[in-house]
Design an enzyme around this catalytic site. Sequence first.
Site, PDB file in Angstrom:
ATOM      1  N   HIS A  84       0.962  -1.274   0.136  1.00 31.35           N
ATOM      2  CA  HIS A  84      -0.172  -0.026  -0.051  1.00 31.35           C
ATOM      3  C   HIS A  84       0.908   1.313   0.052  1.00 31.35           C
ATOM      4  O   HIS A  84       0.458   2.438   0.309  1.00 31.35           O
ATOM      5  CB  HIS A  84      -1.084   0.060   1.032  1.00 31.35           C
ATOM      6  CG  HIS A  84      -1.642  -1.411   1.427  1.00 31.35           C
ATOM      7  ND1 HIS A  84      -2.827  -1.576   1.005  1.00 31.35           N
ATOM      8  CD2 HIS A  84      -1.310  -2.409   2.234  1.00 31.35           C
ATOM      9  CE1 HIS A  84      -3.290  -2.850   1.404  1.00 31.35           C
ATOM     10  NE2 HIS A  84      -2.387  -3.284   2.093  1.00 31.35           N
TER      11      HIS A  84
ATOM     12  N   SER B 225      16.005  21.763 -15.483  1.00 38.04           N
ATOM     13  CA  SER B 225      14.781  22.524 -15.840  1.00 38.04           C
ATOM     14  C   SER B 225      15.011  23.844 -16.355  1.00 38.04           C
ATOM     15  O   SER B 225      16.445  24.444 -15.865  1.00 38.04           O
ATOM     16  CB  SER B 225      14.137  22.793 -14.210  1.00 38.04           C
ATOM     17  OG  SER B 225      13.431  24.022 -14.331  1.00 38.04           O
TER      18      SER B 225
ATOM     19  N   LYS C 172      17.045  21.652 -10.217  1.00 38.99           N
ATOM     20  CA  LYS C 172      16.291  20.267 -10.606  1.00 38.99           C
ATOM     21  C   LYS C 172      17.240  19.202 -11.279  1.00 38.99           C
ATOM     22  O   LYS C 172      18.007  19.650 -12.009  1.00 38.99           O
ATOM     23  CB  LYS C 172      15.207  20.830 -11.414  1.00 38.99           C
ATOM     24  CG  LYS C 172      14.053  21.697 -10.690  1.00 38.99           C
ATOM     25  CD  LYS C 172      13.143  20.901  -9.979  1.00 38.99           C
ATOM     26  CE  LYS C 172      12.199  19.974 -11.058  1.00 38.99           C
ATOM     27  NZ  LYS C 172      10.945  19.492 -10.271  1.00 38.99           N
TER      28      LYS C 172
ATOM     29  N   GLU D 205      10.047   8.996 -16.426  1.00 43.12           N
ATOM     30  CA  GLU D 205       8.549   9.424 -16.824  1.00 43.12           C
ATOM     31  C   GLU D 205       8.213   9.006 -18.243  1.00 43.12           C
ATOM     32  O   GLU D 205       6.941   8.371 -18.304  1.00 43.12           O
ATOM     33  CB  GLU D 205       8.650  10.867 -16.574  1.00 43.12           C
ATOM     34  CG  GLU D 205       8.825  11.214 -15.243  1.00 43.12           C
ATOM     35  CD  GLU D 205       9.098  12.766 -15.304  1.00 43.12           C
ATOM     36  OE1 GLU D 205       8.168  13.494 -15.318  1.00 43.12           O
ATOM     37  OE2 GLU D 205      10.189  13.108 -15.000  1.00 43.12           O
TER      38      GLU D 205
END
Length: 461
Positions: free
Chosen positions: A157, A278, A284, A291
């Site tokens: 979970h 970024s 970043k 992704e």
Amino acid sequence: MSNRMWGGRFASGPDAIMEEINASIDFDKRLAGQDIRGSLAHVAMLAETGIVATADADAIAKGLAAVRAEIEAGDFTFSRALEDIHMNVESRLKDIVGPAAGRLHTARSRNDQVATDMKLWVRDTIDTLDEQMADLQRALAEKALAFAGAVMPGFTHLQSAQPVTFGHHLLAYVEMLGRDRGRLADARKRLNECPLGAAALAGTSFPIDRFMTARLLGFDRPTANSLDSVSDRDFALETLSAAAICAVHLSRFAEEIVLWTTPQFGFVALSDKFTTGSSIMPQKRNPDAAELTRGKAGRVLGALQALLVVMKGLPLAYSKDMQEDKEGTFDALQSLSLCLAAVTGMVRDMQPDLKRMKRAAGIGYATATDLADWLVRVIGMPFRDAHHVTGRLVALAAERGVDLEKLPLTDMQDVEPRITEDVFGVLGVERSVRSRTSYGGTAPANVRREARRWLKKLEKG
Ligand code: ARG
């Protein structure tokens, strides 16, 4: 002007829109290599069986080689008016060898031709994907061996559950990929029958030798039913299903990489080679490859769904709907191939932060099960009672805001008087993973053994 391949009974050529909806050359030109391979086998068979004179067959074979060379060199002009790869190749062949080229299409149709081309392409692609999957398995198993004893939190979970080892976690994906490869190999086995010679749908009256063409193209045998040969695409569906399952596996791993690389988790760092920055936030480091792997799974799943829907209402035998099998199949299998390469690259370079993972492994009372097991083993409690007692100890620790091992013995004894000092021995995360020696369990010794077993199995023969 009417079409020179089939325009005999037509007075005018097609409307521009007709041409646009009908033409597949923009995407099926990718089948050029397979199409020419198929034609070479077909013409060799036509010569062998005496259906086409040897001189013509030789001229055709030479011409096909010339066409192939032009295509490979990028010197070939593909024409939409010629619809598809089959007619583009044949038309150019006619320019090169003259009227004899017209004999190539004896005893075949574009229907059995395209089914053969697609099978060859899918088969080639399965072989590449299998190598890539083996490569990823190797990268994972190597990392697993290097970090067999690195403790990290195991989740259910997405809540802290029990400590596991990083190596064990990686080997879980090695297992999944093993099954993915099995599914692809299985699809390949069923795919490997040659449709060529089924002709349009009914077979042919020429004395062809379908066993010969099948053999020349590396198929195990010819397909047994001409109608089935030209009207099914289950080989693509089956391959896409296997690809979709693999894409789901990669997507889940990608999701974990995305989580693990957040500053909040900080379990692993990706290399600069597999990270992007970024344009506004200088700090970043984004896991874009992970992704995109997660995102591209959508395309693979979509292609499977789309082809299932294309096929579901088609009466036998061939219908032009089936031309829609290509773009999705090409895109899906290519996307999967790219994702496999990207994930392999990320895994090879990824650096786990052992301290952070270990610290995180202890958060959330992750050794509560070890405590309950201790009550069973040492005190002889039934597990259900031990579970209840442990639950009360966890509640107590939570109330005090401390970890289980920081709970004083006297407080524990208020809940269960038979608890002794000895219990603290099982509350550490290292001890916890070391004790999980059951077959398939997370103990570092198991992980080392399994990683070695896989690496041996994956050795390039
Ligand atoms: N481009 C077609 C396809 O991909 C080839 C087969 C055409 N057959 C036909 N009867 N029009 O399916």
